[in-house]
Design an enzyme around this catalytic site. Structure first.
Site, PDB file in Angstrom:
ATOM      1  N   HIS A  44      85.368   2.009  31.569  1.00 20.65           N
ATOM      2  CA  HIS A  44      84.663   2.808  32.562  1.00 20.65           C
ATOM      3  C   HIS A  44      85.349   2.698  33.924  1.00 20.65           C
ATOM      4  CE1 HIS A  44      80.590   2.963  30.204  1.00 20.65           C
ATOM      5  NE2 HIS A  44      81.617   3.406  29.511  1.00 20.65           N
ATOM      6  N   GLU A  46      84.489   1.654  36.907  1.00 21.08           N
ATOM      7  CA  GLU A  46      84.405   0.419  37.680  1.00 21.08           C
ATOM      8  C   GLU A  46      85.386  -0.632  37.162  1.00 21.08           C
ATOM      9  OE1 GLU A  46      80.048   1.846  37.163  1.00 21.08           O
ATOM     10  OE2 GLU A  46      82.006   2.154  36.211  1.00 21.08           O
ATOM     11  N   TRP A 163      90.588  45.343  26.589  1.00 21.79           N
ATOM     12  CA  TRP A 163      90.050  44.252  27.400  1.00 21.79           C
ATOM     13  C   TRP A 163      89.392  44.871  28.617  1.00 21.79           C
ATOM     14  CZ3 TRP A 163      89.809  39.600  25.327  1.00 21.79           C
ATOM     15  CH2 TRP A 163      90.765  39.220  24.381  1.00 21.79           C
ATOM     16  N   ARG A 177      85.731  27.257  28.699  1.00 20.34           N
ATOM     17  CA  ARG A 177      85.714  26.737  27.340  1.00 20.34           C
ATOM     18  C   ARG A 177      86.085  25.258  27.315  1.00 20.34           C
ATOM     19  NH1 ARG A 177      88.519  31.372  23.422  1.00 20.34           N
ATOM     20  NH2 ARG A 177      86.805  32.887  23.557  1.00 20.34           N
ATOM     21  N   ASP A 193      84.391  40.919  15.489  1.00 22.33           N
ATOM     22  CA  ASP A 193      85.628  40.583  16.199  1.00 22.33           C
ATOM     23  C   ASP A 193      86.493  39.532  15.518  1.00 22.33           C
ATOM     24  OD1 ASP A 193      84.697  42.315  18.150  1.00 22.33           O
ATOM     25  OD2 ASP A 193      83.825  40.713  19.373  1.00 22.33           O
ATOM     26  N   SER A 228      71.704  33.266  10.419  1.00 21.40           N
ATOM     27  CA  SER A 228      70.469  33.026   9.678  1.00 21.40           C
ATOM     28  C   SER A 228      70.623  33.251   8.186  1.00 21.40           C
ATOM     29  CB  SER A 228      69.343  33.922  10.217  1.00 21.40           C
ATOM     30  OG  SER A 228      69.068  33.606  11.554  1.00 21.40           O
ATOM     31  N   PRO A 300      74.866  41.450  23.458  1.00 21.42           N
ATOM     32  CA  PRO A 300      73.600  41.611  24.193  1.00 21.42           C
ATOM     33  C   PRO A 300      72.370  41.165  23.427  1.00 21.42           C
ATOM     34  CG  PRO A 300      74.509  43.746  23.511  1.00 21.42           C
ATOM     35  CD  PRO A 300      75.573  42.734  23.258  1.00 21.42           C
ATOM     36  N   LEU A 302      71.959  38.501  21.204  1.00 19.35           N
ATOM     37  CA  LEU A 302      71.765  37.051  21.284  1.00 19.35           C
ATOM     38  C   LEU A 302      71.571  36.610  22.728  1.00 19.35           C
ATOM     39  CD1 LEU A 302      71.526  34.492  19.659  1.00 19.35           C
ATOM     40  CD2 LEU A 302      74.012  34.220  19.751  1.00 19.35           C
TER      41      LEU A 302
END
Length: 368
Positions: A44, A46, A163, A177, A193, A228, A300, A302
């Site tokens: 860590h 410290e 794009w 990301r 996609d 699902s 749109p 989700l």
């Protein structure tokens, strides 16, 4: 403390699931050592700082997060500070981890060390917003990333979207990301996609290249698909890329599950109803996986479902200087909004230029 926060940011892309922590040691009014936590399981901040000054006395330690008081993968940092004879410890933020949460501070005080807490606390909280939320609620911070035209459209009616924004904006997305524990999408996006959802071109990315070349490196986010009915193809492009790919489902179809696992997916069955995943259960599961920050990259439908359930914390929209027209697709599918009283409010956080585009950052929960 400002320097300790700056040092802590060196672990921005590598410390998860641990928090980002920096430590600066001061003697006679000057900085004599500094350390930062690089990776879970390693020393860590410290401890790394103390290793540099074994003989210096009358030290003051400035730490961005309360020193730990428990044995995890490493010994307690509170004990290291006590054993080193540190006289004073200044802490930006108390640790929200129930295993620590005030115990480290109390141990320091019982050892006769002067302790001060709350210096630049807001900046320290922002440094670990995902870790803080997971410790306090069990849920990761959820950030949605969207690209749109000036008239608020994310794709043509046909679904074509490559794009909308510039290469500069897409480079900036790689930064988002990289700081995320997981990238979350829906099966419809996968079917439309066949996305990679990975980190790429890091050596050429001005945001990421210095971190990619560092010893700690950059952790690859886990790819998570909400599916699902298990429609994800076993030929999905992401399976040929490094890193973990996970499917969350309500289906118990043993044949499909076995085929997807054989292909390389991790498959987990979670609660749901009417063949739809319970989104809160999804986030509870991701929190149990020790994911601090989740980046939602989806369409749109989700995005609208997460927003309607009040499960989004932050939004980042890249707005291009273009128009796609009224037949193109919007950002959020929100059919329940019928009057102005139903509108969803956000709080602006930041607007800046990224190449020819604008990057707009806003929060959701503070507005509710």
């Amino acid at each position: 403390m400002a320097r300790a926060l700056e040092v802590a940011r060196l672990g921005w892309y590598s410390t998860a699931p641990n928090p980002r922590v920096g430590c600066v040691l001061v003697a006679n009014g000057r900085i004599v050592a500094e350390g930062w936590h690089a990776k879970a399981g390693e020393a860590h901040a410290e401890v790394l700082a103390l290793r540099q000054v074994p003989e210096v006395k009358d030290l003051t330690a400035y730490v961005t997060l309360e020193p730990c008081s428990h044995f995890g993968k490493t010994p307690p940092c509170a004990d290291a500070l006590i054993n080193a004879g540190v006289k004073r410890v200044v802490v930006a933020q108390q640790d929200p981890n129930p295993l620590v949460s005030g115990r480290g501070l109390e141990r320091l005080r019982q050892a006769g060390i002067a302790v001060q807490v709350g210096i630049m606390q807001a900046e320290a909280e922002a440094l670990n917003s995902g870790f803080n939320k997971r410790m306090r609620t069990g849920l990761p911070l959820v950030r949605t990333k969207l690209a749109m035209s000036l008239d608020g459209r994310t794709a043509l009616a046909s679904g074509e979207s490559k794009w909308i924004t510039s290469p500069a904006a897409r480079q900036d997305v790689q930064r988002l990301r990289a700081q995320s524990s997981a990238i979350l999408t829906g099966v419809d996006t996968v079917l439309a996609d066949d996305p990679s959802l990975n980190l790429r071109d890091m050596a050429q990315n001005p945001f990421l290249a210095p971190f990619a070349q560092a010893d700690a490196g950059i952790l690859s986010p886990v790819r998570v698909i909400l599916d699902s009915r298990l429609r994800t193809p076993v030929s999905a492009k992401m399976l040929g890329l490094p890193g973990r790919s996970m499917i969350l489902t309500v289906s118990s179809d043993a044949v499909k599950i076995a085929a997807l696992r054989q292909a390389g997916f991790e498959v987990h069955t979670l609660p749901g109803s009417k063949q739809q995943l319970d989104l809160l259960a999804v986030l509870q599961f991701l929190g149990q996986q020790q994911f601090n920050e989740v980046l939602l990259e989806a369409g749109p439908t989700l995005n609208g479902a997460f927003l309607a359930a009040n499960l989004l914390d932050e939004g980042i929209v890249y707005m291009a200087p273009s128009l796609l027209g009224d037949r193109a697709r919007g950002l959020f599918c929100l059919p329940e909004i019928l009057t102005m009283a139903d509108k969803k409010l956000v709080v602006w956080q930041d607007v800046r230029r990224v190449g020819p585009d604008l990057r707009i950052t806003f929060s959701f929960n503070e507005a509710s």
